[in-house]
Motif scaffolding. Structure first.
Motif, mmCIF file in Angstrom:
data_model
loop_
_atom_site.group_PDB
_atom_site.id
_atom_site.type_symbol
_atom_site.label_atom_id
_atom_site.label_comp_id
_atom_site.label_asym_id
_atom_site.label_seq_id
_atom_site.Cartn_x
_atom_site.Cartn_y
_atom_site.Cartn_z
ATOM 1 N N ASN A 94 43.448 29.247 32.385
ATOM 2 C CA ASN A 94 42.296 30.056 31.977
ATOM 3 C C ASN A 94 41.864 31.030 33.068
ATOM 4 N N PRO A 95 42.761 31.964 33.416
ATOM 5 C CA PRO A 95 42.332 32.962 34.393
ATOM 6 C C PRO A 95 41.167 33.766 33.826
ATOM 7 N N PHE A 96 40.308 34.267 34.726
ATOM 8 C CA PHE A 96 39.186 35.089 34.289
ATOM 9 C C PHE A 96 39.691 36.469 33.892
ATOM 10 N N PRO A 97 38.921 37.177 33.085
ATOM 11 C CA PRO A 97 39.334 38.525 32.692
ATOM 12 C C PRO A 97 39.176 39.510 33.850
ATOM 13 N N LYS A 98 39.941 39.279 34.887
ATOM 14 C CA LYS A 98 39.857 40.102 36.094
ATOM 15 C C LYS A 98 41.263 40.324 36.624
ATOM 16 N N THR A 99 41.349 41.070 37.711
ATOM 17 C CA THR A 99 42.665 41.269 38.305
ATOM 18 C C THR A 99 43.122 39.971 38.963
ATOM 19 N N PHE A 145 46.007 38.440 32.973
ATOM 20 C CA PHE A 145 46.551 38.103 31.659
ATOM 21 C C PHE A 145 47.984 38.588 31.490
ATOM 22 N N ARG A 159 43.236 29.806 42.635
ATOM 23 C CA ARG A 159 41.817 30.124 42.506
ATOM 24 C C ARG A 159 40.960 28.946 42.965
ATOM 25 N N PHE B 173 36.322 28.299 30.536
ATOM 26 C CA PHE B 173 36.001 29.438 31.404
ATOM 27 C C PHE B 173 34.711 29.168 32.160
ATOM 28 N N VAL B 191 31.844 36.230 33.927
ATOM 29 C CA VAL B 191 32.960 35.669 33.168
ATOM 30 C C VAL B 191 32.705 35.694 31.665
ATOM 31 N N ILE B 195 34.152 38.590 28.590
ATOM 32 C CA ILE B 195 35.058 38.113 27.552
ATOM 33 C C ILE B 195 34.451 38.354 26.169
ATOM 34 N N VAL B 291 38.672 44.803 29.183
ATOM 35 C CA VAL B 291 38.092 43.588 29.708
ATOM 36 C C VAL B 291 39.050 42.841 30.618
ATOM 37 N N LYS B 292 40.333 42.955 30.296
ATOM 38 C CA LYS B 292 41.311 42.223 31.092
ATOM 39 C C LYS B 292 41.564 42.865 32.441
ATOM 40 N N MET B 293 41.029 44.053 32.618
ATOM 41 C CA MET B 293 41.436 44.807 33.779
ATOM 42 C C MET B 293 40.491 44.793 34.977
ATOM 43 N N ASN B 294 39.192 44.480 34.773
ATOM 44 C CA ASN B 294 38.349 44.681 35.950
ATOM 45 C C ASN B 294 37.898 43.385 36.598
#
Ligand SMILES: Nc1ncnc2c1ncn2[C@@H]1O[C@H](COP(=O)(O)OP(=O)(O)OP(=O)(O)O)[C@@H](O)[C@H]1O
Ligand SMILES: [Mg+2]
Lengths: 250, 294
Positions: A94-99, A145, A159, B173, B191, B195, B291-294
């Motif tokens: 469950n990685p966060f929606p981040k880089t 992702f 993490r 999450f 978080v 999402i 959303v997946k990018m930052n």
């Protein structure tokens, strides 16, 4: 002194009892496997050690849970500090929606670390520790992702490790992964043992036998048997354990 | 001993299945046909009225000629105003309910109340808005009063869609973030909200569609019968598309003569709603990528 310890722990969800008088002592720098049929309380027990159960409405916990000899449910315990000492890895990556970078940096940032150089170092070290560095070093700014499931799970372990916990809890960390990713994680567990105390829930008997030093078998909320993994799998004292590990139920 | 004629059973099953499929299919196509019919009807009747002048000019000659520009602007102002009010409050309320309140009586109570709010007929909102915003708070018939009333109407929709969006975020999450020592607010902001964001935006825009077509709530709070100038402040009255449509269809100076304008107005309204729905889809896709990018 033991690293982790539970004394006469009972856990209730509302009126139904999920754990009954569980006593376990776990040594520093060991891997402990929690096994048992679905619903027997493994995840509930695991979540005691970072007080993640606190988030559940209507839960009641009796008895003592100790880390380094300290009762973590005592009054005045700072839960945030406690949770920094305990990392957690989940069943589904469950990685966060981040880089990729920000995923690993997250724990440092929320704990107020501002020194970017330090953060960069910690991120790199953690990702190297989970043997993911070569695969992601050129795409740290890409979304997490974009990684494969196995890579995501190793990233989630990184993490958890970035804030330098001394304990890592893993709840079926490989059950959503393919065999190759699984064996990579198992190797990783072996290596991490020198630095961390690891507790892992698994439904896979071979996995428990491969990675753990001690094994605890739960059944219907009770700790049926706890001992050296070798002894549990070759010469269990309890009939229930015998039946379970030979696949006769569960 | 009993014997089953396998073939007979299979044949019967197949026949039943065919029938059910046919029934469901027919219903599905019926709905689509209905929608197409309504759209074609409005386009057919309204297209001839639509021109550049129609959407940029003031109404003329007792609303039998000229355009609907002030009504378009009025509706846009009202929609923007109502969202400015409903969106922050609704989203914060939903965050509070979903992330902070423990399960139990209070949560159930608030939920039930929100649902009740959603079920109140819009004319009642209009009456309430008039009594509170227009009279009690002294805003008069104004864009402010109308926006607030429409905002109240949109509030339960915003709350509910936001709650759904938050609920759809997997609990692990939250656990992962809390487990790293993050506070609840950090977890929510960094978080959970990113999402949930694409779905929250969708809910927002759907409620825009809902609000832009409402007539009853603006009836006694803002809508001007005929006002051939643009509003200059939030305390001005304004024309609005749905009310304009109502007026020229029921009590205009010459109902027959203004028929084409009525259909033209209806078409503009439909286009606005369809456009917001398209926008909702587009934005959701855009943000789920982002959303997946930052
Ligand atoms: N949040 C909850 N609320 C109420 N009951 C719960 C909750 N979580 C778990 N339980 C109950 O507590 C018991 C133990 O659940 P737990 O998740 O710890 O089992 P488990 O051994 O991890 O099972 P699995 O192998 O399926 O993950 C089960 O009977 C379950 O239904
Ligand atoms: Mg479990």
């Amino acid at each position: 002194m033991f690293k982790l310890e539970s004394k006469n722990v009972d856990v209730f969800y509302g009126s139904s009892q999920a754990l009954k008088n569980v006593n376990i002592e776990i040594q520093n720098n060991t891997v402990t496997a929690l096994i048992g049929p679905s619903g027997c309380g493994k995840s509930t027990y695991l979540r005691l050690f970072n007080r993640m159960n606190d988030l559940i409405d209507g839960i009641k916990i009796d008895g003592q849970v100790l880390i380094d000899g300290q009762d973590i449910y005592a009054k005045g315990v700072n839960v945030d500090i406690l949770r920094k000492r305990v990392g957690m890895v989940f069943q589904k990556p469950n990685p966060f929606p981040k880089t990729i970078f920000e995923n690993v940096a997250y724990g440092l940032r929320v704990n107020g670390v501002k020194d970017e150089n330090f953060i960069r170092e910690r991120v790199e070290t953690s990702i190297k520790q989970v043997v993911l560095w070569d695969e992601v070093k050129d795409k740290m700014k890409r979304s997490a992702f974009e990684l494969s499931g196995g890579q995501q799970q190793r990233l989630c372990i990184a993490r958890a490790m970035a804030i330098e916990p001394s304990i890592i809890l893993m709840d079926e960390p490989t059950s959503a992964l393919d065999p190759i990713s699984t064996s990579k994680i198992e190797e990783l567990i072996h290596e991490l043992k020198s630095k961390f105390t690891i507790v892992i829930v698994t439904h896979n008997m071979q996995q428990a036998a491969r990675v753990s030093d001690k094994t605890a078998f739960f059944y219907l909320g009770e700790l049926v048997e706890y001992g050296e993994t070798k002894q549990i799998f070759t010469n269990p004292k309890q009939e229930k354990t015998q039946n379970y590990i030979t696949g006769r139920f569960g | 001993m009993y014997q089953i004629d396998e073939n007979k059973v299979t044949r019967k099953k197949k026949r039943n299945q065919k029938f059910v499929f046919f029934l469901f299919g027919a219903m599905g196509y019926f709905v689509v046909a209905l929608l197409v019919l309504i759209l074609t009807f409005i386009i057919y009747k309204g297209a001839s009225a639509i021109s550049w002048d129609f959407i940029t000019k003031m109404p003329e000659e007792g609303m039998t000629k000229g355009g609907i520009f002030p009504a378009i602007i009025g509706t846009l102002c009202l929609v923007a105003g109502s969202m400015l009010f409903a969106f922050p409050i609704g989203v914060l309320a939903a965050i509070y309910m979903n992330e902070y309140v423990k399960d139990g009586f209070i949560k159930k109570f608030i939920k039930q109340m929100t649902n009740n709010l959603a079920g109140i007929p819009s004319i009642v909102f209009g009456l309430f808005g008039m009594s509170l915003f227009v009279n009690k708070l002294g805003f008069g018939d104004s864009i402010l009063a109308g926006s607030l009333t429409l905002g109240l109407l949109a509030l339960p929709v915003v709350i509910r869609t936001t709650e759904e969006a938050l609920k759809a975020v997997d609990n692990t999450f939250r656990q992962a973030s809390i487990g790293l020592g993050a506070s609840k607010w950090q977890t929510t902001r960094r978080v959970v909200l990113p999402i949930a964001f694409p779905n929250i935006i969708t809910g927002l825009i759907l409620s825009v569609g809902r609000v832009s077509g409402e007539t009853a709530p603006i009836l006694f709070t803002v809508a001007a019968y005929f006002l051939p100038k643009l509003p200059t402040s939030i305390f001005d009255q304004a024309m609005a598309l749905p009310y304009h449509l109502y007026v020229i269809s029921t009590s205009g100076t010459n109902i027959e003569e203004s028929r084409p304008i009525a259909y033209g107005t209806a078409l503009v309204l439909v286009i606005i709603v369809l456009f917001t729905n398209l926008l909702a889809n587009g934005l959701r896709k855009y943000f789920s990528k982002k959303v997946k990018m930052n």
